[in-house]
Write an enzyme that holds these catalytic residues in place. Structure first.
Site, PDB file in Angstrom:
ATOM      1  N   ASP A 484      31.540  12.715  50.443  1.00  0.00           N
ATOM      2  CA  ASP A 484      32.016  13.900  49.791  1.00  0.00           C
ATOM      3  C   ASP A 484      33.233  13.632  48.624  1.00  0.00           C
ATOM      4  OD1 ASP A 484      31.866  15.702  51.513  1.00  0.00           O
ATOM      5  OD2 ASP A 484      33.787  15.078  52.535  1.00  0.00           O
TER       6      ASP A 484
HETATM    7  C1  GLC Z   1      34.161  12.186  56.181  1.00  0.00           C
HETATM    8  C2  GLC Z   1      33.080  13.114  56.051  1.00  0.00           C
HETATM    9  C3  GLC Z   1      31.947  12.420  55.776  1.00  0.00           C
HETATM   10  C4  GLC Z   1      31.607  12.750  54.529  1.00  0.00           C
HETATM   11  C5  GLC Z   1      32.030  11.115  54.644  1.00  0.00           C
HETATM   12  C6  GLC Z   1      31.603  10.246  53.043  1.00  0.00           C
HETATM   13  O1  GLC Z   1      33.429  10.684  57.382  1.00  0.00           O
HETATM   14  O2  GLC Z   1      33.875  13.234  57.939  1.00  0.00           O
HETATM   15  O3  GLC Z   1      31.218  14.306  56.115  1.00  0.00           O
HETATM   16  O4  GLC Z   1      30.220  12.259  54.609  1.00  0.00           O
HETATM   17  O5  GLC Z   1      33.949  11.037  54.893  1.00  0.00           O
HETATM   18  O6  GLC Z   1      32.669  10.599  52.116  1.00  0.00           O
HETATM   19  C1  GLC Z   2      36.623  14.988  52.881  1.00  0.00           C
HETATM   20  C2  GLC Z   2      35.758  13.664  53.250  1.00  0.00           C
HETATM   21  C3  GLC Z   2      36.582  13.011  53.221  1.00  0.00           C
HETATM   22  C4  GLC Z   2      37.254  12.612  52.164  1.00  0.00           C
HETATM   23  C5  GLC Z   2      38.579  14.490  51.967  1.00  0.00           C
HETATM   24  C6  GLC Z   2      38.276  13.966  51.094  1.00  0.00           C
HETATM   25  O1  GLC Z   2      37.262  15.512  54.399  1.00  0.00           O
HETATM   26  O2  GLC Z   2      35.705  13.618  55.172  1.00  0.00           O
HETATM   27  O3  GLC Z   2      36.085  11.496  53.781  1.00  0.00           O
HETATM   28  O4  GLC Z   2      37.994  11.391  51.471  1.00  0.00           O
HETATM   29  O5  GLC Z   2      37.260  14.947  51.903  1.00  0.00           O
HETATM   30  O6  GLC Z   2      39.108  14.883  50.180  1.00  0.00           O
END
Ligand code: GLC
Ligand code: GLC
Length: 825
Positions: A484
């Protein structure tokens, strides 16, 4: 340092001091009613949706951290204490907390009085049962007072912590006999109420928070408890609570058992009230109370819960040479997978339950961890998720569990989302052999008028990737892929913009996101998941379509080798400027974990596999797990987005993101490197971190999302600070993926389209392993021996004494137990 121990025979973690390095929690509930409970009884309850139907209040990020919960207070002649130590924090003579499968037992003792409280949510029941057993263990008679306590949340947890000008004037309760009813907004639009009851007469109650606690007191010294007497206060507006007060006298050796129930009730609109039109119709509530109003009924409820978990955990159990592996596979990892199934990412001590619904990618991946335990509910879940897909294969990134509708605020355009649906549907078919799911009519965007069979959903998922390629023939990165925080179309320079949902207006003309930025991670995820789609088509006799899909996979593999191979590992992406991300040419962030494992498991290139595994070991591995990228970013790269905003060593910026560690564990095992796979597994598996709980801080029985990486602290000249510290425990895709990694890739017991595949990739030192697996209506008693001490390779397989070709056990479906002998070599 440890703060407790595993009691494997009872499937419990036993915490021996209330002063854990963080609240160590458990989840109660498996269907509609859920509670979180810490080792000092902190936490809260909700019905189905942690945001929209919150029953009790909890204040996040509090000081101290874990304040608020269901508390029992004892005033024993001026000595005031709680069985779970907090919030009064009177030193106890003894303390113990047992977190088990769906229940928690907290036991405290002070001045010869012991109090043992068992908390659980029975099966098929919308309430938390709390059985309090008080015992006078001294030689003199004891008279003391007991107070219960719960604080009502005003239903919508978001509103509850913001809209005070309204909230302070809405609270309403009713008290009848020993039951306190919470009926805020019941008169108007709500058809539900909650109650808190006890199966005995009481000597008083409080329902108004200020009367019970006192405006200048806190949970640690409620004035009613200090006074040793309730006020019989009645909440009207302000903050409704529920507290029972009872005076108890116990002869030496005498025991008193009380059963409290915190329940939730929904009523048909025309039956909400008694004849007077304003008193709650309590019929349903009383029937619920009747179900658990004696210790015998409580015992039966607990037995039912145990039977439920026996069944779920009996489907797969293993006996390996390593106790910690057994404990993870047989108990805690499977348990955590069920919790992530139930809760997704909604409510933990790190997820407030108001921010997110169910994630499209997250929930699909969760399926991989629990599909063998509850295939029917996996089917339902997959259909719910797929119903939020768009006709072109794109997806809403999230949906709300209560409404099951896609969340328009977050929208779509996350490049990886569609592929996870292919993986979850495949996992479901592999487990069950139920191909009919492909014929199920599933809506797009929840609109049944444009429903298509699930197979069509897989097709649009597959082609959503193929139809959205960038200049190198690699998938467009869009808003983000699995990570993300890699936001290649964001270019944010304004505080408050969401990295995930904000896309820079400069891409508006191109449809909202860069048509240059490409994700190698999605490319490799495509070549990893795509073959499942091809197998499905072949099974259905759709050979032309299968060949067409296979050609796309082959083409993608070629594009990856042509444009995304960096010489020793795979690139991470091309950014919107067309520059390489995750290359040896970069100043920082030269190597990333995400694409590597899927590339290896896609059999793209044997030499690349070798080099990549070596690079991972050299550049990413640490004693606490594999960091996400290296070196960490030390400045903000506007073209990369959020990833470069974290201090190095945390979260997606070179933290040990345990979710994708599993992809490497799988890949190393897949490539036959059983020792390497097991090394990475044991670096992060909770049972292995137990000994260093003081450093790790989070629960030693469940995975967290992240562990501080080797670069942690570097920004402040204290490199290594917090290296090894766990964060964000419980609700993480790490649970499912590590379950897959250990059970399917290392121990090598994996459901496949044609049967149960046995292909271990274990430490060479192991003599073998045993396992019991229920699969498609038969039981497989599996014994693997490893006489030549290899990591991988199956020499022979016999089933019930007869040799079989290959290593896929047929699906017998005959209700019998089959004994399977596998010899490695
Ligand atoms: C969190 C989110 C997931 C994402 C991961 C890496 O675990 O739930 O959707 O893939 O962060 O950013
Ligand atoms: C989402 C992801 C998380 C990330 C966040 C950033 O919630 O799951 O891993 O750090 O977005 O805003």
């Amino acid at each position: 340092m440890k703060f407790g121990y595993f009691d494997d025979s009872n499937r419990e973690y036993v915490i021996t001091t209330p002063r854990t390095p963080y609240p160590w929690i458990n989840y109660l509930g498996t269907q509609g009613f859920f509670s979180l409970i810490s080792n000092t009884a902190g936490g809260y309850s909700f019905y189905k949706d942690a945001r929209l139907r919150r029953i009790t209040r909890y204040r996040y990020n509090n000081v101290p951290i874990d304040m608020g919960g269901r508390y029992f207070y004892i005033n024993d002649n001026g000595t005031i204490w709680n069985p779970g130590w907090s919030p009064v924090k009177t030193e106890l003579d003894s303390y113990e907390c047992r977190h088990g499968m769906g229940y928690t037992i907290i036991k405290g003792k002070k001045n010869d009085l012991s109090a043992e409280v068992t908390f659980f949510v029975p099966q098929d029941y919308d309430g938390e049962v709390q059985q309090v057993v008080l015992k006078n263990e001294g030689s003199n008679e004891k008279t003391f007072s007991l107070f219960s306590f719960a604080e009502w949340c005003l239903w919508d947890a978001q509103d509850d912590c913001t809209n005070f000008q309204r909230n302070f004037s809405t609270g309403r309760v009713e008290v009848k006999d020993s039951t306190i009813y919470h009926k805020t907004e019941y008169r108007d639009r709500r058809d539900h109420f909650a109650f808190y009851t006890v199966n005995d007469t009481i000597d008083g109650y409080d329902t108004d928070r200020d009367s019970f606690i006192g405006l200048y007191n806190g949970f640690h010294n409620p004035q009613a408890v200090e006074a040793g007497k309730a006020n019989n206060s009645f909440a009207d507006g302000w903050s409704p609570v529920a507290s029972h007060y009872k005076k108890i006298t116990l002869a030496p050796g005498e025991t008193k058992t009380l059963v409290f129930i915190l329940g939730y009730v929904e009523m048909p609109v025309d039956k909400k009230f008694e004849a007077d039109g304003k008193t709650i119709n309590k019929e349903k509530a009383l029937a619920m109370i009747e179900q658990y109003n004696t210790p015998e009924k409580v015992a039966a409820g607990l037995a039912g819960l145990k039977a439920y978990w026996d069944k779920l955990l009996g489907i797969l159990s293993v006996d390996t040479p390593d106790d910690k592996v057994n404990r993870m596979v047989n108990i805690w990892n499977q348990y955590q997978c069920m919790v992530t199934f139930n809760l997704s990412r909604s409510a933990s001590y790190f997820e407030s339950g108001i921010g997110r619904g169910m994630g499209f990618r997250d929930s699909n991946q969760d399926v991989l961890g629990f599909v063998h335990q509850i295939p029917d509910r996996a089917r339902e879940r997959i259909i719910d998720i797929a119903s939020t897909q768009f006709p072109d294969g794109g997806c809403y990134h999230q949906y709300q569990p209560l409404t099951k509708k896609g969340n328009a605020d977050i929208g779509g355009d996350f490049s990886d989302d569609p592929l996870w649906l292919i993986l979850s549907v495949s996992a479901y078919i592999k487990e069950t052999g139920d191909w009919s799911i492909l014929d199920e009519m599933v809506p797009y965007d929840n609109d049944m008028s444009i429903a298509q069979p699930m197979l069509e959903h897989l097709k649009v998922s597959f082609y959503h990737i193929v139809n959205n390629l960038g200049p190198h023939g690699l998938p467009l990165a869009m808003r983000a892929d699995w990570n993300d925080c890699v936001n290649l179309s964001c270019f944010s320079d304004t505080p408050g913009e969401s990295f995930q949902t904000y896309t820079n207006p400069k891409f508006a003309a191109e449809g909202g996101y860069s048509k240059i930025a490409e994700s190698v991670m999605v490319a490799t995820l495509f070549t990893y998941t795509g073959p499942n789609y091809v197998s499905i088509l072949k099974h259905l006799g759709k050979d032309d379509e299968a060949a067409k899909a296979q050609a796309e996979i082959d083409k993608m593999k070629k594009n990856i080798m042509d444009s995304a191979w960096d010489g020793n590992w795979f690139l991470r992406a091309y950014d919107a400027n067309g520059e390489k991300m995750g290359s040896k040419e970069c100043e920082e962030g030269q190597i990333f974990i995400e694409p590597q494992g899927f590339a290896i498991m896609s059999d793209i290139d044997a030499d690349a596999t070798k080099k990549t595994l070596a690079a991972i070991d050299e550049r990413l591995n640490t004693k606490h797990g594999l960091v996400l990228n290296n070196p960490a970013f030390t400045k903000y790269y506007i073209q990369y987005g959020e990833i470069s905003t974290y201090p190095g060593g945390y979260k997606e910026n070179a933290g040990i993101f345990t979710h994708n560690n599993a992809w490497i564990i799988c890949a190393a095992a897949y490539a036959g490197e059983g020792d390497q796979a097991f090394k990475y597994y044991s670096e992060i598996a909770p049972a292995f971190t137990e000994e260093t709980s003081d450093l790790h801080k989070t629960e030693p029985y469940v995975y967290g999302q992240m562990i501080g990486g080797k670069d942690a602290g570097a920004d402040i000249g204290q490199t290594g600070k917090n290296f090894g510290q766990g964060k964000n425990s419980w609700l993480t895709g790490t649970a499912a993926w590590n379950m897959v990694a250990i059970s399917q890739y290392i121990l090598g017991i994996a459901a496949d389209f044609d049967g149960l595949r046995i292909d271990p990739s274990i430490p060479a030192a192991w003599d073998g392993l045993k396992a019991k697996r229920e699969f498609r209506g038969a039981t497989y008693d599996i014994k693997v021996s490893n006489p030549n001490h290899v990591c991988k390779g199956v020499k022979s397989v016999t089933v019930d004494g007869n040799a079989i070709e290959g290593n896929i056990l047929p699906a017998f479906g005959d209700g019998k137990t089959h004994s399977v002998e596998v010899v490695m070599g």
